[in-house]
Write a protein that holds these residues in place. Sequence first.
Motif, PDB file in Angstrom:
ATOM      1  N   GLY A   1       0.783  -1.232   0.000  1.00 37.54           N
ATOM      2  CA  GLY A   1       0.000   0.000   0.000  1.00 37.54           C
ATOM      3  C   GLY A   1       0.815   1.281   0.000  1.00 37.54           C
ATOM      4  N   GLN A   2       2.060   1.204  -0.439  1.00 32.64           N
ATOM      5  CA  GLN A   2       2.963   2.361  -0.380  1.00 32.64           C
ATOM      6  C   GLN A   2       2.482   3.536  -1.240  1.00 32.64           C
ATOM      7  OE1 GLN A   2       7.176   1.496  -0.839  1.00 32.64           O
ATOM      8  NE2 GLN A   2       7.474   3.330  -2.078  1.00 32.64           N
ATOM      9  N   ALA A   3       1.933   3.233  -2.408  1.00 32.74           N
ATOM     10  CA  ALA A   3       1.513   4.295  -3.341  1.00 32.74           C
ATOM     11  C   ALA A   3       0.141   4.827  -2.931  1.00 32.74           C
ATOM     12  CB  ALA A   3       1.482   3.763  -4.762  1.00 32.74           C
ATOM     13  N   LYS A   4       0.125   5.893  -2.158  1.00 34.05           N
ATOM     14  CA  LYS A   4      -1.133   6.421  -1.615  1.00 34.05           C
ATOM     15  C   LYS A   4      -1.677   7.605  -2.415  1.00 34.05           C
ATOM     16  CE  LYS A   4      -0.047   4.900   3.097  1.00 34.05           C
ATOM     17  NZ  LYS A   4      -0.930   3.725   3.026  1.00 34.05           N
ATOM     18  N   SER A   5      -0.820   8.552  -2.732  1.00 39.03           N
ATOM     19  CA  SER A   5      -1.276   9.745  -3.450  1.00 39.03           C
ATOM     20  C   SER A   5      -1.358   9.449  -4.951  1.00 39.03           C
ATOM     21  CB  SER A   5      -0.307  10.905  -3.222  1.00 39.03           C
ATOM     22  OG  SER A   5       0.929  10.642  -3.877  1.00 39.03           O
TER      23      SER A   5
ATOM     24  N   ALA B   1      -6.577   1.797  -9.203  1.00 38.68           N
ATOM     25  CA  ALA B   1      -7.330   2.292 -10.351  1.00 38.68           C
ATOM     26  C   ALA B   1      -6.484   2.255 -11.619  1.00 38.68           C
ATOM     27  CB  ALA B   1      -7.801   3.717 -10.090  1.00 38.68           C
ATOM     28  N   VAL B   2      -7.140   1.999 -12.729  1.00 34.40           N
ATOM     29  CA  VAL B   2      -6.447   1.934 -14.018  1.00 34.40           C
ATOM     30  C   VAL B   2      -5.980   3.316 -14.450  1.00 34.40           C
ATOM     31  CG1 VAL B   2      -6.713   1.268 -16.454  1.00 34.40           C
ATOM     32  CG2 VAL B   2      -7.845  -0.065 -14.674  1.00 34.40           C
ATOM     33  N   SER B   3      -6.616   4.347 -13.932  1.00 33.92           N
ATOM     34  CA  SER B   3      -6.303   5.719 -14.348  1.00 33.92           C
ATOM     35  C   SER B   3      -4.832   6.070 -14.166  1.00 33.92           C
ATOM     36  CB  SER B   3      -7.169   6.715 -13.582  1.00 33.92           C
ATOM     37  OG  SER B   3      -7.021   6.561 -12.187  1.00 33.92           O
ATOM     38  N   ALA B   4      -4.207   5.517 -13.120  1.00 32.90           N
ATOM     39  CA  ALA B   4      -2.778   5.792 -12.888  1.00 32.90           C
ATOM     40  C   ALA B   4      -1.945   5.278 -14.053  1.00 32.90           C
ATOM     41  CB  ALA B   4      -2.316   5.139 -11.588  1.00 32.90           C
TER      42      ALA B   4
END
Length: 217
Positions: free
Chosen positions: A97-101, A171-174
């Motif tokens: 879960g490191q990638a939060k922003s 999310a795929v948006s990233a």
Amino acid sequence: MKLTVLLENIIREEEEKKAISALDQAMGSSFKAMGAELQKNEKELQQDVDQSNPELNEALGAIAIIGALLAAPKVVELIVKSFRGVVNVFKKLFKLGQAKSPEDQQQMANTIIEFTHKWHKSYIKGLKWILKTTGIFKKVGINDETQQMKAAEAVYYVLIASLAVYSGVGAVSAFKSAVTGAANGGSFSLAAFEAAMASIKSSEVAEFAGKLGLKAA
């Protein structure tokens, strides 16, 4: 731009380059291990598939093909064992879960795209060979070469989606944003990745991801 911000950006870029390099090497080792394991255990794997009873589904997407794999534990074990080196390196570099922003998630997406680009075609072909040689394709009735390649691609992108979700990218948006900016974004199939992400919460794919050691964040 302030000097401190500039230095932080330089350090971040260098860390990303090191991560991409380490994971690229792990992907190469994983691909070689996959071929070696298949060659060494081919007959045993074929027997495992012969004895399996997967639930057949006319729409053989990611969930169905992963379900067919789970019905043949030794084939799953081969894939998990081969991919373990990539997972271990990834988990050393990135926390659950490191990638939060949104910025962190896009950077993570960029890292994943960059370290997989050199290997993705070979990896998909390798997975196709496993599914064909062990008899999975025959078992589920996938005889067309194009459909076999799509099934192998689905398995590959489930592996990639599992890494993404572990890191915190939900999310795929990233990835849509990262594909535009990544040097090798053109080689990444957003459609296949999106299908894999859509399947990630299914019981079959969640179980498969768990066997990989990649629980969701």
